[in-house]
Design a protein around this motif. Structure first.
Motif, PDB file in Angstrom:
ATOM      1  N   TYR A  48      25.565  13.963 -76.826  1.00 57.72           N
ATOM      2  CA  TYR A  48      26.715  14.770 -76.429  1.00 57.72           C
ATOM      3  C   TYR A  48      26.432  15.704 -75.258  1.00 57.72           C
ATOM      4  N   TYR A  49      25.163  16.036 -75.002  1.00 59.64           N
ATOM      5  CA  TYR A  49      24.849  16.996 -73.953  1.00 59.64           C
ATOM      6  C   TYR A  49      24.696  16.363 -72.572  1.00 59.64           C
ATOM      7  N   MET A 259      25.317  23.829 -75.697  1.00 61.80           N
ATOM      8  CA  MET A 259      25.297  23.281 -74.349  1.00 61.80           C
ATOM      9  C   MET A 259      26.677  22.719 -73.978  1.00 61.80           C
ATOM     10  N   SER A 260      27.099  23.007 -72.765  1.00 61.32           N
ATOM     11  CA  SER A 260      28.472  22.700 -72.370  1.00 61.32           C
ATOM     12  C   SER A 260      28.717  21.217 -72.129  1.00 61.32           C
ATOM     13  N   GLY A 261      27.677  20.402 -72.186  1.00 62.07           N
ATOM     14  CA  GLY A 261      27.889  18.962 -72.112  1.00 62.07           C
ATOM     15  C   GLY A 261      28.807  18.448 -73.201  1.00 62.07           C
ATOM     16  N   GLU A 286      17.682  19.533 -68.603  1.00 60.37           N
ATOM     17  CA  GLU A 286      16.971  18.283 -68.894  1.00 60.37           C
ATOM     18  C   GLU A 286      17.954  17.148 -69.170  1.00 60.37           C
ATOM     19  N   MET A 287      18.976  17.400 -69.988  1.00 62.49           N
ATOM     20  CA  MET A 287      19.996  16.373 -70.212  1.00 62.49           C
ATOM     21  C   MET A 287      20.744  16.058 -68.921  1.00 62.49           C
ATOM     22  N   ASP A 288      20.944  17.082 -68.084  1.00 53.86           N
ATOM     23  CA  ASP A 288      21.652  16.879 -66.820  1.00 53.86           C
ATOM     24  C   ASP A 288      20.906  15.953 -65.870  1.00 53.86           C
ATOM     25  N   LYS A 289      19.610  15.770 -66.092  1.00 56.54           N
ATOM     26  CA  LYS A 289      18.854  14.876 -65.215  1.00 56.54           C
ATOM     27  C   LYS A 289      19.340  13.429 -65.296  1.00 56.54           C
ATOM     28  N   VAL A 290      19.848  13.037 -66.449  1.00 57.82           N
ATOM     29  CA  VAL A 290      20.213  11.638 -66.671  1.00 57.82           C
ATOM     30  C   VAL A 290      21.527  11.347 -65.953  1.00 57.82           C
TER      31      VAL A 290
END
Length: 330
Positions: A48-49, A259-261, A286-290
């Motif tokens: 979800y993030y 986290m706003s994801g 870190e999740m935003d890297k993907v």
């Protein structure tokens, strides 16, 4: 409680919203991904993030527990895990005969490393057989191998409550561990000096500012947040439980303290018109890297394959125990 979203064809093909990713480019990548999944007998699982367009590209979107459980049931022989490295390790541990690909191997969870072997050994020496080492799933395979059982934020309270041991060393997250200790006061829960730096940086002052600005908005908080934040929350729960709370509530706006994801799934699952307010420090870098491009590339180029981790048998046993205990309704 866990949640899992099966992303249908219409939802997956919605245009992306990532800065710099045009609708045309997004459609092109999604089309390429469809062909690659068929050619590689692959399924895409996303947390979800992750970015909204990555979630839209996924066949399933869920929290860590739902994805871990799903990974043992899907028929595809290749698993693409859009998330951080500990998630990919867990998928490989649970599926040793399948190929597991991670789009960005550098995407990591700092908390996953925040416990020392000495901490575990000292607790075992002090408490002996009356100690259970409970490991949050957000941890490396090596740390899992030191432990007796894994948990997630959605099942930690129930699993700890059901353990036969009185003493529980909870690793690595002190904030989730403290929350569990409050819910299970009959246990002696020993906390570790570790935390999610991204949840921990969300301050109670900013949450109170949002409460003043939106007085009718319930506060929904993840237990990785600090105790000061949890004290002012109306609902404390895993990512999936936060989504469900917003979905089932009659309220029209919410203060979401994680986290706003997760906003993409909140908006997809909730009635039109519901609004979600996040703090300014609610991104997981870190999740935003993907990226969607990386999801396509790992299948196209065969990169990012996850090897079987060291200590695999002991680490996998903790995950197997988690799934067994979580499915036990007794």
């Amino acid at each position: 409680m866990d949640a899992l979203t099966d992303m249908g064809e219409e939802s997956r093909r919605a245009p992306g919203e990532a800065p710099g990713l045009s609708d045309e480019r997004c459609r092109s990548l999604l089309s390429e991904l469809d062909g690659l999944k068929r050619a590689n007998d692959a399924v895409v699982l996303a947390h979800y993030y992750t970015r909204p367009e990555v979630q839209r590209a996924a066949d399933y979107v869920g929290d860590s527990f739902a994805l871990a459980r799903l990974a043992t049931t899907v028929p595809q022989r290749t698993l693409v895990i859009a998330g951080v490295s500990f998630m990919a390790e867990s998928m490989k541990l649970l599926n040793p005969d399948k190929r597991v690909l991670v789009p960005d191997p550098s995407a990591d969870c700092p908390m996953a490393h925040m416990v020392s072997r000495a901490t575990v050994l000292e607790a075992r020496e002090r408490y002996g057989d009356d100690l259970a080492v409970v490991c949050y799933v957000n941890s490396t395979a090596e740390i899992k191998s030191w432990s007796d059982v894994c948990v997630t934020s959605s099942n930690a309270v129930r699993i700890v409550r059901g353990l036969s041991q009185h003493h529980v060393l909870f690793i690595p997250d002190e904030h989730l561990g403290r929350y569990v200790a409050q819910q299970v006061p009959e246990k002696h829960v020993i906390l570790n000096d570790g935390r999610c730096p991204f949840h921990a940086q969300i301050g109670a002052r900013e949450v109170r500012d949002l409460m003043r600005a939106h007085p009718n908005a319930p506060v929904l908080a993840h237990p990785e947040c600090t105790s000061e934040v949890l004290e002012i929350a109306d609902v404390i729960g895993s990512t999936a439980e936060i989504i469900e709370a917003a979905q089932n509530s009659a309220a029209q706006e919410f203060i979401v303290v994680t986290m706003s994801g997760v906003q993409a799934e909140l908006e997809r699952r909730c009635a039109p018109g519901k609004k979600f307010h996040f703090t300014s420090s609610s991104r997981c870098p870190e999740m935003d890297k993907v990226t969607l491009g990386q999801v396509v590339a790992c299948l196209r180029d065969g990169v990012g394959e996850v090897p079987m981790p060291a200590h695999a048998d002991a680490a996998a046993a903790t995950l197997d125990r988690m799934l067994a205990l979580a499915s036990n309704k007794g």
